[in-house]
Every structure is written in C-alpha cells, then in structure tokens.
Design an enzyme around this catalytic site. Structure first.
Site, PDB file in Angstrom:
ATOM      1  N   ARG A 184       0.836  -1.213   0.000  1.00  0.00           N
ATOM      2  CA  ARG A 184       0.000   0.000   0.000  1.00  0.00           C
ATOM      3  C   ARG A 184       0.867   1.258   0.000  1.00  0.00           C
ATOM      4  O   ARG A 184       0.507   2.275   0.605  1.00  0.00           O
ATOM      5  CB  ARG A 184      -0.961   0.022   1.186  1.00  0.00           C
ATOM      6  CG  ARG A 184      -1.804  -1.223   1.347  1.00  0.00           C
ATOM      7  CD  ARG A 184      -2.542  -1.629   0.098  1.00  0.00           C
ATOM      8  NE  ARG A 184      -3.406  -2.789   0.317  1.00  0.00           N
ATOM      9  CZ  ARG A 184      -4.012  -3.462  -0.653  1.00  0.00           C
ATOM     10  NH1 ARG A 184      -3.837  -3.106  -1.912  1.00  0.00           N
ATOM     11  NH2 ARG A 184      -4.778  -4.494  -0.376  1.00  0.00           N
ATOM     12  N   LYS A 303       0.599  -7.921  14.120  1.00  0.00           N
ATOM     13  CA  LYS A 303      -0.659  -8.275  13.457  1.00  0.00           C
ATOM     14  C   LYS A 303      -0.796  -9.782  13.602  1.00  0.00           C
ATOM     15  O   LYS A 303       0.027 -10.537  13.077  1.00  0.00           O
ATOM     16  CB  LYS A 303      -0.630  -7.874  11.987  1.00  0.00           C
ATOM     17  CG  LYS A 303      -1.870  -8.281  11.191  1.00  0.00           C
ATOM     18  CD  LYS A 303      -1.757  -7.830   9.735  1.00  0.00           C
ATOM     19  CE  LYS A 303      -2.982  -8.234   8.932  1.00  0.00           C
ATOM     20  NZ  LYS A 303      -2.886  -7.774   7.512  1.00  0.00           N
ATOM     21  N   GLU A 307      -6.155 -11.938   8.491  1.00  0.00           N
ATOM     22  CA  GLU A 307      -5.786 -12.062   7.082  1.00  0.00           C
ATOM     23  C   GLU A 307      -4.656 -13.069   6.864  1.00  0.00           C
ATOM     24  O   GLU A 307      -3.710 -12.846   6.126  1.00  0.00           O
ATOM     25  CB  GLU A 307      -5.404 -10.695   6.509  1.00  0.00           C
ATOM     26  CG  GLU A 307      -6.542  -9.687   6.559  1.00  0.00           C
ATOM     27  CD  GLU A 307      -6.198  -8.358   5.943  1.00  0.00           C
ATOM     28  OE1 GLU A 307      -7.071  -7.752   5.299  1.00  0.00           O
ATOM     29  OE2 GLU A 307      -5.048  -7.899   6.114  1.00  0.00           O
ATOM     30  N   ARG A 340      -2.395  -5.071  17.147  1.00  0.00           N
ATOM     31  CA  ARG A 340      -3.398  -4.472  16.261  1.00  0.00           C
ATOM     32  C   ARG A 340      -4.771  -5.112  16.455  1.00  0.00           C
ATOM     33  O   ARG A 340      -4.899  -6.332  16.584  1.00  0.00           O
ATOM     34  CB  ARG A 340      -2.979  -4.598  14.797  1.00  0.00           C
ATOM     35  CG  ARG A 340      -1.740  -3.791  14.460  1.00  0.00           C
ATOM     36  CD  ARG A 340      -1.359  -3.928  13.011  1.00  0.00           C
ATOM     37  NE  ARG A 340      -2.098  -3.012  12.146  1.00  0.00           N
ATOM     38  CZ  ARG A 340      -2.792  -3.386  11.080  1.00  0.00           C
ATOM     39  NH1 ARG A 340      -2.898  -4.667  10.756  1.00  0.00           N
ATOM     40  NH2 ARG A 340      -3.398  -2.494  10.329  1.00  0.00           N
ATOM     41  N   ARG A 352     -18.690  -7.575   9.495  1.00  0.00           N
ATOM     42  CA  ARG A 352     -17.260  -7.315   9.712  1.00  0.00           C
ATOM     43  C   ARG A 352     -17.042  -6.102  10.614  1.00  0.00           C
ATOM     44  O   ARG A 352     -16.077  -6.062  11.385  1.00  0.00           O
ATOM     45  CB  ARG A 352     -16.560  -7.104   8.372  1.00  0.00           C
ATOM     46  CG  ARG A 352     -15.093  -6.730   8.516  1.00  0.00           C
ATOM     47  CD  ARG A 352     -14.375  -6.795   7.200  1.00  0.00           C
ATOM     48  NE  ARG A 352     -13.197  -5.930   7.200  1.00  0.00           N
ATOM     49  CZ  ARG A 352     -12.382  -5.775   6.166  1.00  0.00           C
ATOM     50  NH1 ARG A 352     -12.618  -6.423   5.035  1.00  0.00           N
ATOM     51  NH2 ARG A 352     -11.348  -4.975   6.234  1.00  0.00           N
ATOM     52  N   LYS A 376      -7.815   0.959  14.330  1.00  0.00           N
ATOM     53  CA  LYS A 376      -8.040   1.865  13.205  1.00  0.00           C
ATOM     54  C   LYS A 376      -9.126   2.877  13.544  1.00  0.00           C
ATOM     55  O   LYS A 376      -9.989   2.627  14.381  1.00  0.00           O
ATOM     56  CB  LYS A 376      -8.431   1.072  11.953  1.00  0.00           C
ATOM     57  CG  LYS A 376      -7.296   0.217  11.405  1.00  0.00           C
ATOM     58  CD  LYS A 376      -7.649  -0.413  10.065  1.00  0.00           C
ATOM     59  CE  LYS A 376      -6.476  -1.231   9.533  1.00  0.00           C
ATOM     60  NZ  LYS A 376      -6.717  -1.756   8.170  1.00  0.00           N
ATOM     61  N   ASP A 381     -11.935  -0.253   7.200  1.00  0.00           N
ATOM     62  CA  ASP A 381     -10.548  -0.265   6.723  1.00  0.00           C
ATOM     63  C   ASP A 381     -10.187   1.043   6.027  1.00  0.00           C
ATOM     64  O   ASP A 381     -10.134   1.079   4.796  1.00  0.00           O
ATOM     65  CB  ASP A 381     -10.339  -1.444   5.773  1.00  0.00           C
ATOM     66  CG  ASP A 381      -8.867  -1.690   5.450  1.00  0.00           C
ATOM     67  OD1 ASP A 381      -8.004  -1.101   6.117  1.00  0.00           O
ATOM     68  OD2 ASP A 381      -8.593  -2.481   4.541  1.00  0.00           O
ATOM     69  N   GLU A 403      -4.865   4.283  15.071  1.00  0.00           N
ATOM     70  CA  GLU A 403      -4.157   3.983  13.827  1.00  0.00           C
ATOM     71  C   GLU A 403      -4.862   4.693  12.675  1.00  0.00           C
ATOM     72  O   GLU A 403      -5.983   4.334  12.304  1.00  0.00           O
ATOM     73  CB  GLU A 403      -4.105   2.476  13.560  1.00  0.00           C
ATOM     74  CG  GLU A 403      -3.356   2.117  12.284  1.00  0.00           C
ATOM     75  CD  GLU A 403      -3.251   0.618  12.031  1.00  0.00           C
ATOM     76  OE1 GLU A 403      -3.059   0.229  10.866  1.00  0.00           O
ATOM     77  OE2 GLU A 403      -3.376  -0.169  12.996  1.00  0.00           O
ATOM     78  N   GLU A 409      -4.630   4.665   0.510  1.00  0.00           N
ATOM     79  CA  GLU A 409      -4.957   3.381  -0.106  1.00  0.00           C
ATOM     80  C   GLU A 409      -6.338   3.403  -0.752  1.00  0.00           C
ATOM     81  O   GLU A 409      -6.529   2.885  -1.856  1.00  0.00           O
ATOM     82  CB  GLU A 409      -4.880   2.281   0.953  1.00  0.00           C
ATOM     83  CG  GLU A 409      -5.274   0.904   0.449  1.00  0.00           C
ATOM     84  CD  GLU A 409      -5.260  -0.134   1.564  1.00  0.00           C
ATOM     85  OE1 GLU A 409      -5.733  -1.260   1.307  1.00  0.00           O
ATOM     86  OE2 GLU A 409      -4.785   0.172   2.679  1.00  0.00           O
ATOM     87  N   HIS A 537     -16.147   0.911   0.831  1.00  0.00           N
ATOM     88  CA  HIS A 537     -15.463  -0.289   0.350  1.00  0.00           C
ATOM     89  C   HIS A 537     -16.007  -0.773  -0.997  1.00  0.00           C
ATOM     90  O   HIS A 537     -16.276  -1.967  -1.195  1.00  0.00           O
ATOM     91  CB  HIS A 537     -15.548  -1.412   1.379  1.00  0.00           C
ATOM     92  CG  HIS A 537     -14.281  -2.219   1.465  1.00  0.00           C
ATOM     93  ND1 HIS A 537     -13.776  -2.924   0.388  1.00  0.00           N
ATOM     94  CD2 HIS A 537     -13.419  -2.436   2.485  1.00  0.00           C
ATOM     95  CE1 HIS A 537     -12.660  -3.542   0.756  1.00  0.00           C
ATOM     96  NE2 HIS A 537     -12.404  -3.250   2.020  1.00  0.00           N
ATOM     97  N   TRP A 559     -14.593  -9.356   1.214  1.00  0.00           N
ATOM     98  CA  TRP A 559     -13.641  -8.771   0.276  1.00  0.00           C
ATOM     99  C   TRP A 559     -14.340  -8.382  -1.035  1.00  0.00           C
ATOM    100  O   TRP A 559     -13.692  -8.168  -2.048  1.00  0.00           O
ATOM    101  CB  TRP A 559     -12.502  -9.751  -0.019  1.00  0.00           C
ATOM    102  CG  TRP A 559     -11.493  -9.854   1.082  1.00  0.00           C
ATOM    103  CD1 TRP A 559     -11.451  -9.133   2.246  1.00  0.00           C
ATOM    104  CD2 TRP A 559     -10.358 -10.740   1.127  1.00  0.00           C
ATOM    105  NE1 TRP A 559     -10.381  -9.512   3.013  1.00  0.00           N
ATOM    106  CE2 TRP A 559      -9.685 -10.496   2.354  1.00  0.00           C
ATOM    107  CE3 TRP A 559      -9.851 -11.707   0.268  1.00  0.00           C
ATOM    108  CZ2 TRP A 559      -8.538 -11.188   2.734  1.00  0.00           C
ATOM    109  CZ3 TRP A 559      -8.700 -12.400   0.635  1.00  0.00           C
ATOM    110  CH2 TRP A 559      -8.050 -12.145   1.856  1.00  0.00           C
TER     111      TRP A 559
END
Length: 720
Positions: A184, A303, A307, A340, A352, A376, A381, A403, A409, A537, A559
């Site tokens: 990113r 992390k 993911e 995180r 999510r 975050k 995200d 964060e 991004e 998103h 996703w």
C-alpha cells in the site's frame, strides 16, 4: 568537440538538479525571506547562538538553527560565549545555570519531558531568546518550532511559548518489506536499503529523521505488519542498529513488527504457543538480544490472527495471552507491545464492522500495562469516511492506540490531492459518551479519560524513494498534518494547512488562503465522487484502485463490494440498526440511539447504518437516488474547480512543482469522472430511475467500465 558538448550538458543538468524545486526538502525549506520589513525585524532580534550542552541532540539543534536562520534571514549566526547575551538565542535544558536564572521552576513545571519553552528575556540593556526544556530532545523540538515561526513570518518579539505533546507515542508505521517493496505504498520503493546497511548510511535517513523531529514524531516501525521473522535475526538487527543510532539524537525510537510464529521460523521450536515455557524463554532471550544492539528499542507491533497471519488463536489462546507474552519479555527494558485490533474472519458470520469489538471487548482489563491495542479510526478499513471505531468507547481498562492511514490506499492513492487533516479531526473530535458527554476519542487516545499511563497514535506512512518522498507533492501535507495532530490534536485543519503551505510554497496571503481552502474541501470532494452518504469499500478488488461496486464472488464475502452496499430493487445501504446486524449496539447508548434512527442519523453515515429506499426523502428534499447522483456530479465539479484554482497560481509556484501538481490534478479529474460514471450507471441498474435531467449523461456504458483492466495498478503483478 562532441565530448566537450556532452560535458557541458551534464554539468548544466547537475547544476539544475541542485537547485531543482522537486519537493525533496519537504517543509524544511530555509530560503531567504523576501519581505524586507519582516527581515529587518528579525535582524533586530537575532545575532548569535549560545548552545549549552555537548550532546548530539544539542549539536543538531544548534546546527539546525544556524542553517535555518542563515537561509531565511541571511544572518551569519555564530556561536557566542555566555557573556554575549544581547540579541542571541540561548538553547539548552533546564540544568544549565543561564536557563535557571531566567526561567522559573513554575514555568518549567508547565511542560512535560518532551515539551519546550521559548521565551524573550529582557535584562537591563540586553534582549535575548531562550529555547529550553527538561530534556535535550525538547530543546530540538523547540528549535524546530522557532524556525517555523520564521518560515511563517510570525513575530518573534515578546515570545512566551509553552508547548508539550499531548500523546506519548507518536509513531509512523512503515508497511515496508525486506525486498524494498512497500505494501500500500505509492511513492516508490522503501527508503530502507537493507542490502547496503549497516555500513552505508544514505543521506535520506538523516533527512527523514529531521523531518519527523520537526513535527514531533518520536517513533518509527520499520517493517510491514505482515511481518517477516528474519528481521529479528542477528544479521538484520545489526542493520536496524545502524538506523536506530542515526535516529536517536532526533528523539526517534525504532520499533519492529514481530511475526508471532518467529520461534518456529527462526528459533527452531516446534510451537509458538504463548503458554509454552520454551516459547516464553525464546522471546525473553530474543528481546534481550535486541536491546543489546538497540538500548532504546521501542518494542513490537503485531498483526496476529488476521488475514492469514499466525497468532495465539492457532493454539486456542487469546489475544491477551499473545500480547502479554511479548509485553512480559519487553517490560524489563521499558518496551511496549502494540497489538493491532484489525482482526476479522470470513468464518465469522457477524458483520465485519462488529468483529473487532467481539474479539477484544471480553479481554478489557486483561492486557498488561505495557500493551497498547492499536485500533483503526473506523471499523472497516481506512475508508474515505467511517464513523469512529466502537472500540474507543467500550474498552476503558485498556490502552487504546489510534491507527490512521497517511497513505491514501482508498482515497485515490498518489494521483489524488486529498488533505487528510479533516478526516483525522473528524474521528478525534467524535464523542463516544464512554463516561458521559464530552468523552472524545482524542481523550481516550491521549489516556486522560481513563487515566492510562501510556498513550499512542500511529500513522501508516506513504514514504518512499520518490524524489519528493510521498509521490504526490500534497501527500507531504498529510505526513505533516499527522505529526502536528499527534502533538496537539486541538489544532485546526486550517491552521495546519496554512503553516504547511507557508513552509512549503509561499507566504503570499492570497495563495495561502486559496490553497488552504482547496485542501480543506478536498476530502469532502473525494467522498462525493467516491463514496457519498455512507457508501464504503466499493473500490477495485485487492489493489483498491478505481471504482468497482460490482465486485462479487470472491474467496471471502467481506472482500467484495456487494457485501457493503447491499444495493437491490428496494434501496441501498448496509442495515446495521437493531433490526439488521445491530452494529449500532456496540456504541454507547447515546451514540447508538442516533445511528439507529434513520431520521437522526447524520446523512454522511446514512448508508453505513441503514438500507434506504431509493425514494427516501433527505433533509434537502431530494430523493435518495437523485441525491446520490448529485453528490457524484458535485464531486467532479469540485475537482474541476481545484484544477482552475491551482492553474491560476502558475506565476506564484515554481514551474517544476506547479507542473507536477497540475498533471496529477488532470489525472484526478479524469478519475473522478470515471468514479462518477461507473457508480451512477451501476447503481442505476437497481434503482431503475433516470439520472436527473440537469446532469450530463455518462459517455460510456456500464459494460465499458466493468471491463477495464489495471495490470499496472500499485500492488498488482503484471501478467503478460
């Protein structure tokens, strides 16, 4: 003759590059002030420097002042002895006698260990300026602040400044890989040249340290959160040591990302179970080894179980178990474990947006005192707009670290001019109602609301080896703004933008006012042409470049774009009310009540929390479908105005930087139109309603946009 001609050309190019206005100097530009009246006033107050102390930090402070004052005013500032106080700048910490004589204990008590004082002193016929602090690094921060006063052409008469950072850990997160690619990242390769370290020290490392110290950043995480365990080996620790040694005089601590499975991958163990004695001892020994190289090592960023990354849940342990394992190893050295909260699972059927609270809330109060949960700003995200993360209002017994993402991004990456201070402020100024009204996110992050001993804020950096560091010249403003808000979150977006413009371009009042206004509006413009009214998103799959609201049928539902916008014949938006996923209930009741009620919910979050009928009437009287269209078209119109405004200052900005921004604004204009057309055409397939008559119709079909391919988008490996 031909050889001589080529030599002349090469010499010309070399000399041109020395004076090129390419953005390399960032905001640390010490060019001669052109306003003669301002210059004369400065010359009345500055004649020399008395530097008290011999530390590297004091030497750096002195050199920075000498270079800065000479460049800005033309004054050859020389070191003076302690008897020559008239028209001098005296720098040093409070242990020095001259400082104690002129600064009272009550004054020095008003700043913290990193804070500074700048004060004009009048003594008989002498006038001098003191820059002092409790520590040498505070003196450096004060020296940079003083130079910024000159750069922004403020008065230095009768100075009485007391300034301290509000947050303790102010850290950049580099998502840099050991092969020098940057996840990113949109500004070239990593500036960390692991191949040449530790013996070759690139000048950029020093310039990087200067830039961060000038805005108060005091920590850097060198490596990607998707971690590689070998950075913890002896070979790499020697390289990390070289960077830490450079950064130390600038007050910057080095942190590393720790891969949870490192005991297996580089330690030869068969498990990474945090309850296994061999694992516990391995981490203790590894931490001790790290501190033998880097005595002021900051700690680990982790992390885990997100993911595909390994973590304690692989062994049926909790996040608290994993974080505490590392925290215990770090504690004897005053290190911290930053864990995180970006944890979600495709196997979890919950929305999510809810999963971080589900994962972490049960362990509130179970984490060690030297653990920070890095959260975050929003629950999804780094979207162009998100409501504040519900964790900030629900974990009162745990250190929560903010964060933000400085890299854009999801906000056009390095081709869009988007000033992020308004986004940062929007989150920090949000009221969580955790302990009643005025329980702001910023007061949770700084530790004051819950009496936390440690506080922290992180920014995911977009720094690379591009000549201007950030790809887009205006990307520098987001690095600058993050540092300024990490130091003092009460600054306004306008104050920060004006300082950056003056320090980077010009003090011309019309230019400053116009470009500041353009910057402040830029984030809202982007939201309009990308994700209006709470959409989120819907970017390109994986690389997140460009619009792709049609993305579906991927390995994970969360996703895809259709997971988030839920468009159908009835309406659009993710129902997170009590009748839907009930994500609203993760907020405190005062906030939950507002978000849950479609009439009370702020319209900027409408489609984040509600599935809304296409015919729903908004506060301005427009139907939802019409308003979506108008927002997309308004966003494009706003980018056109940004272009016009920038072009009007062609004679104010040097040609190289002017053309750099102009070309990128032209790209942004095209991409805003692309976003508008693709999204309006796609959502029209569900609304079955016409685009309002007063708006021009897209000149391409939906199929055209759906068939576009981007093999060269950052983060994608080209296929041949």
């Amino acid at each position: 003759m031909r050889l001589k001609f080529l030599q002349i050309i090469l010499l010309f190019l070399f000399l041109s590059s020395i004076n090129a206005e390419n953005g390399y100097r960032l905001w640390l530009r010490y060019d001669l002030i052109q306003d003669q009246k301002v210059l004369e006033n400065y010359k009345k107050d500055i004649n020399g420097i008395i530097a008290l102390g011999n530390s590297e930090t004091i030497k750096i402070s002195s050199m920075e002042l000498v270079d800065g004052i000479k460049g800005l005013t033309g004054i050859e500032v020389l070191p003076f002895n302690q008897e020559s106080l008239n028209r001098t700048i005296v720098i040093g910490n409070y242990n020095e006698e001259i400082i104690k004589k002129n600064i009272s204990k009550s004054e020095i008590a008003q700043i913290n260990d990193e804070g500074f004082l700048i004060k004009s002193i009048y003594e008989e016929n002498k006038k001098f300026i003191i820059i002092s602090a409790k520590t040498d690094i505070g003196v450096l921060y004060g020296s940079f602040h003083f130079l910024s006063l000159l750069q922004t052409q403020q008065s230095i008469e009768n100075l009485d400044i007391k300034n301290s950072p509000k947050i303790k850990l102010r850290v950049l997160n580099h998502w840099d890989n050991l092969d020098r690619t940057v996840e990113r990242g949109y500004a070239g390769f990593s500036i960390w040249d692991w191949h040449k370290l530790p013996k070759f020290i690139d000048k950029r490392y020093i310039e990087y340290a200067r830039a961060n110290a000038s805005i108060g950043i005091n920590g850097t995480v060198l490596t990607n959160v998707n971690a590689n365990a070998i950075v913890l080996t002896k070979e790499y620790l020697q390289k990390v040591k070289a960077l830490a040694d450079i950064f130390r005089p600038y007050g910057i601590k080095v942190y590393l990302t720790a891969r949870f499975s490192a005991p297996i991958e580089i330690g030869g163990l068969k498990t990474a179970d945090p309850f296994d004695e061999n694992v516990i001892n391995w981490w203790k020994e590894k931490v001790q080894e790290i501190y033998s190289y880097i005595p002021d090592f900051g700690g680990f960023l982790v992390k885990a179980n997100s993911e595909g990354q390994p973590g304690p849940q692989n062994y049926n342990r909790t996040h608290a178990d994993g974080a505490n394992l590392l925290a215990d190893a770090l504690k004897p050295f005053n290190g911290v474990a930053i864990w995180r909260a970006f944890v979600y699972s495709n196997e979890n059927p919950e929305d999510r947006a809810k999963q971080a609270v589900i994962e972490f809330k049960p362990f509130d109060g179970k984490f060690r005192e030297n653990v920070l949960i890095q959260t975050k700003n929003g629950a999804i995200d780094f979207q162009p707009r998100e409501p504040f993360h519900p964790l900030f209002g629900t974990m009162s017994n745990t250190n929560l670290m903010m964060e933000f993402q400085i890299a854009q991004e999801y906000l056009g990456q390095a081709t869009h001019l988007v000033y992020l201070a308004p986004l940062f402020k929007e989150c920090l100024d949000s009221d969580t109602y955790a302990k009643g009204k005025n329980s702001f996110v910023k007061n949770i992050v700084d530790g004051s609301l819950n009496n936390n001993k440690i506080s922290g804020i992180a920014g995911v950096a977009n720094i690379g080896n591009d000549i201007n560091w950030t790809g887009h010249l205006f990307g520098q403003a987001n690095w600058f703004a993050f540092g300024k808000l990490a130091w003092n979150y009460n600054l306004t977006s306008k104050e920060i933008s004006e300082d950056w413009i003056k320090m980077t371009f010009s003090n011309d009042e019309m230019f400053v006012n116009s470009i500041s206004e353009m910057m402040i509006n830029s984030r809202e413009n982007l939201v309009d042409y990308m994700t209006p009214l709470g959409l989120h998103h819907i970017m390109g799959w994986d690389h997140h470049y460009g619009p792709s609201p049609w993305i579906k049928d991927k390995p994970r539902a969360d996703w895809t774009s259709v997971y988030y916008h839920k468009a159908d014949s009835l309406g659009i938006g993710f129902d997170r009310t009590k009748k839907g996923s009930d994500a609203v209930s993760q907020y405190n009741k005062e906030v939950s009540k507002i978000f849950n009620d479609i009439e009370e919910c702020p319209e900027e979050y409408l489609l984040w929390f509600h599935h809304v009928s296409w015919n729903y009437k908004l506060k301005n009287g427009n139907k939802l479908w019409d308003e979506i269209c108008y927002r997309y078209y308004d966003g494009v119109n706003s980018v056109n105005k940004m272009n016009e405004k920038w072009n009007s200052f062609e004679n104010v900005v040097d040609s190289e930087r002017f053309n750099h921004v102009k070309m990128l604004l032209d790209i942004q204009k095209d991409e805003a139109i692309w976003w508008r057309n693709a999204c309006v055409l796609y959502f029209q397939t569900f609304s079955k309603m016409e685009i309002p008559n007063n708006l021009e119709k897209p000149n391409q079909t939906l199929e055209y946009y759906q068939n576009l391919k981007f093999p060269y988008a950052p983060g994608i490996k080209p296929t041949w």
